[in-house]
Write a protein that holds these residues in place. Structure first.
Motif, PDB file in Angstrom:
ATOM      1  N   PHE A 292     -80.638  51.562 -41.909  1.00  0.00           N
ATOM      2  CA  PHE A 292     -82.015  51.428 -42.380  1.00  0.00           C
ATOM      3  C   PHE A 292     -82.079  50.874 -43.805  1.00  0.00           C
ATOM      4  O   PHE A 292     -82.866  49.973 -44.096  1.00  0.00           O
ATOM      5  CB  PHE A 292     -82.721  52.787 -42.321  1.00  0.00           C
ATOM      6  CG  PHE A 292     -83.007  53.265 -40.929  1.00  0.00           C
ATOM      7  CD1 PHE A 292     -84.034  52.699 -40.180  1.00  0.00           C
ATOM      8  CD2 PHE A 292     -82.252  54.274 -40.353  1.00  0.00           C
ATOM      9  CE1 PHE A 292     -84.300  53.127 -38.892  1.00  0.00           C
ATOM     10  CE2 PHE A 292     -82.511  54.715 -39.067  1.00  0.00           C
ATOM     11  CZ  PHE A 292     -83.527  54.143 -38.328  1.00  0.00           C
ATOM     12  N   PHE A 293     -81.254  51.421 -44.705  1.00  0.00           N
ATOM     13  CA  PHE A 293     -81.303  50.976 -46.095  1.00  0.00           C
ATOM     14  C   PHE A 293     -80.813  49.533 -46.213  1.00  0.00           C
ATOM     15  O   PHE A 293     -81.392  48.717 -46.942  1.00  0.00           O
ATOM     16  CB  PHE A 293     -80.460  51.900 -46.973  1.00  0.00           C
ATOM     17  CG  PHE A 293     -80.735  51.769 -48.452  1.00  0.00           C
ATOM     18  CD1 PHE A 293     -81.947  51.251 -48.917  1.00  0.00           C
ATOM     19  CD2 PHE A 293     -79.796  52.141 -49.389  1.00  0.00           C
ATOM     20  CE1 PHE A 293     -82.205  51.129 -50.268  1.00  0.00           C
ATOM     21  CE2 PHE A 293     -80.033  52.021 -50.750  1.00  0.00           C
ATOM     22  CZ  PHE A 293     -81.242  51.514 -51.188  1.00  0.00           C
TER      23      PHE A 293
ATOM     24  N   VAL B  26     -75.782  44.012 -51.139  1.00  0.00           N
ATOM     25  CA  VAL B  26     -74.323  43.889 -51.164  1.00  0.00           C
ATOM     26  C   VAL B  26     -73.680  45.245 -51.440  1.00  0.00           C
ATOM     27  O   VAL B  26     -72.679  45.624 -50.801  1.00  0.00           O
ATOM     28  CB  VAL B  26     -73.893  42.855 -52.217  1.00  0.00           C
ATOM     29  CG1 VAL B  26     -72.374  42.863 -52.402  1.00  0.00           C
ATOM     30  CG2 VAL B  26     -74.362  41.459 -51.814  1.00  0.00           C
ATOM     31  N   ALA B  27     -74.252  46.005 -52.384  1.00  0.00           N
ATOM     32  CA  ALA B  27     -73.692  47.316 -52.702  1.00  0.00           C
ATOM     33  C   ALA B  27     -73.774  48.259 -51.503  1.00  0.00           C
ATOM     34  O   ALA B  27     -72.819  48.982 -51.185  1.00  0.00           O
ATOM     35  CB  ALA B  27     -74.425  47.916 -53.908  1.00  0.00           C
TER      36      ALA B  27
ATOM     37  N   SER C 156     -73.005  51.941 -46.272  1.00  0.00           N
ATOM     38  CA  SER C 156     -73.341  51.975 -44.853  1.00  0.00           C
ATOM     39  C   SER C 156     -72.097  52.028 -43.972  1.00  0.00           C
ATOM     40  O   SER C 156     -71.210  51.177 -44.084  1.00  0.00           O
ATOM     41  CB  SER C 156     -74.167  50.737 -44.474  1.00  0.00           C
ATOM     42  OG  SER C 156     -74.430  50.732 -43.094  1.00  0.00           O
ATOM     43  N   PRO C 157     -72.003  53.024 -43.045  1.00  0.00           N
ATOM     44  CA  PRO C 157     -70.863  53.069 -42.124  1.00  0.00           C
ATOM     45  C   PRO C 157     -70.948  52.012 -41.028  1.00  0.00           C
ATOM     46  O   PRO C 157     -69.932  51.604 -40.474  1.00  0.00           O
ATOM     47  CB  PRO C 157     -70.953  54.485 -41.538  1.00  0.00           C
ATOM     48  CG  PRO C 157     -72.393  54.862 -41.664  1.00  0.00           C
ATOM     49  CD  PRO C 157     -72.893  54.182 -42.906  1.00  0.00           C
TER      50      PRO C 157
ATOM     51  N   VAL D 101     -75.397  46.209 -41.312  1.00  0.00           N
ATOM     52  CA  VAL D 101     -76.052  45.155 -40.543  1.00  0.00           C
ATOM     53  C   VAL D 101     -75.388  43.802 -40.793  1.00  0.00           C
ATOM     54  O   VAL D 101     -75.439  42.900 -39.957  1.00  0.00           O
ATOM     55  CB  VAL D 101     -77.553  45.107 -40.894  1.00  0.00           C
ATOM     56  CG1 VAL D 101     -77.771  44.619 -42.312  1.00  0.00           C
ATOM     57  CG2 VAL D 101     -78.324  44.242 -39.921  1.00  0.00           C
ATOM     58  N   MET D 102     -74.729  43.660 -41.925  1.00  0.00           N
ATOM     59  CA  MET D 102     -73.972  42.445 -42.248  1.00  0.00           C
ATOM     60  C   MET D 102     -72.677  42.864 -42.937  1.00  0.00           C
ATOM     61  O   MET D 102     -72.621  42.951 -44.161  1.00  0.00           O
ATOM     62  CB  MET D 102     -74.769  41.506 -43.144  1.00  0.00           C
ATOM     63  CG  MET D 102     -74.083  40.156 -43.373  1.00  0.00           C
ATOM     64  SD  MET D 102     -74.963  39.116 -44.562  1.00  0.00           S
ATOM     65  CE  MET D 102     -76.458  38.750 -43.644  1.00  0.00           C
ATOM     66  N   PRO D 103     -71.634  43.152 -42.171  1.00  0.00           N
ATOM     67  CA  PRO D 103     -70.375  43.620 -42.775  1.00  0.00           C
ATOM     68  C   PRO D 103     -69.822  42.610 -43.775  1.00  0.00           C
ATOM     69  O   PRO D 103     -69.604  41.448 -43.441  1.00  0.00           O
ATOM     70  CB  PRO D 103     -69.446  43.771 -41.559  1.00  0.00           C
ATOM     71  CG  PRO D 103     -70.344  43.895 -40.377  1.00  0.00           C
ATOM     72  CD  PRO D 103     -71.546  43.064 -40.700  1.00  0.00           C
ATOM     73  N   MET D 104     -69.605  43.065 -45.001  1.00  0.00           N
ATOM     74  CA  MET D 104     -69.087  42.173 -46.037  1.00  0.00           C
ATOM     75  C   MET D 104     -67.678  41.675 -45.713  1.00  0.00           C
ATOM     76  O   MET D 104     -67.283  40.586 -46.128  1.00  0.00           O
ATOM     77  CB  MET D 104     -69.075  42.890 -47.395  1.00  0.00           C
ATOM     78  CG  MET D 104     -70.456  43.134 -47.975  1.00  0.00           C
ATOM     79  SD  MET D 104     -71.343  41.598 -48.365  1.00  0.00           S
ATOM     80  CE  MET D 104     -72.622  41.640 -47.115  1.00  0.00           C
TER      81      MET D 104
END
Length: 570
Positions: A249-250, A296-297, A303-304, A307-310
């Motif tokens: 969500f965040f 990005v942070a 986030s486990p 939505v966009m894995p770095m």
């Protein structure tokens, strides 16, 4: 030389073994891979008849999404006149595009949580609800809000459809199916304009929204009944509560803030002609940077289930594909909007003639996409094809930038063709490159990332090219036109090309030359964007394109074991 895979048939028996030739490329797996159990049969092999029904449900939604976009573009003027708010009609398109860009990447993760069917039904529900509300809207504000709701589903339709087809089609055939998808998308976009105009004249603009509902219901029912794509057991076995906990969500909120503030600032700069120093413009851009830092942070440390894995963005091929799609889309949509303007404002052709010059480009888009799919299916390779296609786009934009009074007529028809052919091919091959270079668990998210960069590039291409054009045009007109009525004449020329043929010869030449100068700069920038796209494509890695589900499972297993071994060694 790549192994010669057999031409697979989706209807072959599940227990049929792949040919010895098709397994040659996998006999050289390392010890860790060789010691693993036999490759499991794919979860999602279905009969050809069921596949056709599934594709009918998915592709009818894609067709309708493209149709809706050009229908609405045709209806902006009559809608603005109906509500007596023509000055705000552009927000109908802007609200939809902003919503599409913000929510498109979320559907990648949602399709892993809700399943492909659940995510597609959610997208169709938003899109259908928004479209119905558009047809019933009592005011311009309500219509703008309804278009934003429709956009919340419009981006998801394309993303989830692409993910679902990837689940069902072996990767080596995937490009060909993507080409067919693009043909339907192009057909919908091509029919939307004339169909929207006819429906407005015959039944009123509301009918153009309301009469989309039967096709939406058809797509919804087919997806509900026929789409049954199994996810891995560790996902399928989770409870609904556990699946909901996977929603970031965040991360989703900060991503929407990042993209939304950026695109809204650029859109206001272009449509409202606000200066860059305006508090609203720089405030939105600063907010976008702040949201971007938070995003990005969150995705990196908090986030486990991002939505966009770095970790994906940091990988060579996913990053190269994302950036190439962004730069290529900026150039493609800038050209799509500015080439007709060249024929209207510089060649003084009618709107119909200006639009006709895009017809070869539209044919090239469909042809390029199918050609790319056919080549990948035939050769099992994509790298050389991607580079050659991106070179075509650079050549095309360079030729267009050289247009002048002495340019031969056939150049004005032919020069744009390599842009459409090359970009359609690049979009197809880079999507396959992205899918081929990520694991099964990242497939949906990676597809969403690709569409995010693509749609963001489209909106920025239109907004920035419009702002650049107006800035240069205004400067050139002020240099060439002076006198007591100069300000009003310049404003009239900037806002309507139809006035140019009615001007005196001196003013007409000044207007034409100013538009020619401004558009030449825009075309040069398009060539630069395509060159950046080419540079990004150089970094894409060649990966084997499996021709059967069994080979694809072997490739996923190999990648997973390699990653596990690397993690254990580190």
């Amino acid at each position: 030389m790549s192994p010669s895979y057999p031409d697979p048939d989706e209807t072959r028996p599940l227990l049929q073994h792949p040919s010895s030739d098709s397994l040659d490329s996998y006999n050289s797996l390392d010890d860790a891979t060789a010691s693993t159990p036999p490759v499991p049969v794919s979860l999602n092999k279905i009969s050809r008849a069921d596949l056709m029904w599934v594709l009918a449900g998915l592709w009818s939604a894609v067709f309708l999404g493209a149709l809706d976009g050009t229908i609405v573009a045709t209806l902006l003027s009559p809608i603005g006149s109906y509500f007596n708010e023509s000055n705000r009609s552009s927000y109908i398109g802007t609200s939809y595009l902003l919503s599409v860009c913000c929510f498109t990447p979320l559907y990648g993760r949602l399709s892993d949580i809700l399943g492909r069917k659940g995510a597609m039904l959610l997208a169709l529900s938003f899109f259908g609800s928004g479209t119905l509300l558009c047809g019933l809207a009592p005011s311009m504000d309500a219509l703008i809000a309804a278009r934003a709701i429709a956009g919340m589903g419009g981006g998801g339709v394309m993303t989830v459809s692409s993910v679902a087809v990837t689940d069902l089609i072996p990767l080596r055939q995937r490009g060909l199916y993507q080409g067919m998808t693009n043909i339907l998308f192009g057909l919908g976009a091509g029919l939307g304009g004339p169909l929207g105009g006819w429906m407005n004249d015959a039944f009123g603009w509301r009918s153009a929204f309301l009469l989309q509902m039967p096709l939406l219901v058809f797509s919804f029912v087919l997806v509900a009944l026929k789409v049954s794509i199994k996810l891995p057991d560790e996902v399928e076995s989770q409870s609904t509560h556990a699946k909901l906990r996977r929603i970031d969500f965040f991360g989703s909120f900060t991503l929407v803030g990042t993209v939304g503030c950026l695109l809204l600032g650029l859109s206001l700069k272009s449509t409202e002609e606000m200066p860059w120093s305006h508090p609203v413009i720089w405030g939105l851009l600063v907010a976008s940077v702040v949201f971007g830092g938070l995003f990005v942070a969150v995705e990196t440390y908090y986030s486990p289930y991002p939505v966009m894995p770095m970790r994906l963005i940091k990988q060579r091929t996913p990053l190269a594909v994302s950036l190439s799609n962004f730069f290529g889309s900026v150039a493609a949509f800038s050209m799509l909007y500015n080439v007709p303007l060249y024929f209207s404002a510089v060649k003084l052709n009618s709107s119909t003639d200006a639009g006709l010059h895009l017809l070869p480009h539209s044919v090239a888009i469909s042809t390029g996409s199918v050609f790319a799919g056919w080549m990948m299916r035939k050769t099992g390779k994509l790298y050389t094809l991607t580079l050659c296609s991106s070179v075509l786009t650079v050549v095309a934009t360079a030729l267009v930038a050289l247009w002048n009074d002495d340019t031969r007529a056939y150049h004005l028809w032919v020069d744009i063709v390599p842009q459409g052919f090359g970009m359609a091919s690049v979009i197809t091959t880079t999507l396959i490159a992205m899918i081929a270079n990520v694991g099964r668990e990242d497939l949906a998210v990676a597809t969403g990332i690709t569409y995010l960069f693509r749609t963001t590039g489209q909106v920025i291409g239109v907004s920035l090219s419009g702002a650049l054009l107006q800035a240069i045009l205004t400067t050139k007109l002020r240099e060439r036109i002076s006198g007591p009525d100069a300000f009003q004449i310049i404003e009239d020329i900037r806002h309507s090309t139809s006035i140019i043929p009615t001007l005196s010869p001196h003013l007409r030449k000044a207007a034409v030359d100013s538009y020619a100068d401004a558009l030449r700069v825009v075309f040069i920038c398009q060539a630069a964007m395509n060159f950046l796209c080419l540079l990004c494509c150089l970094a894409i890695q060649e990966s084997p394109l499996p021709g059967t589900h069994e080979e694809q499972e072997a490739q996923y297993r190999k990648r997973k074991n390699t990653i596990s071994r690397t993690d254990s060694e580190s």
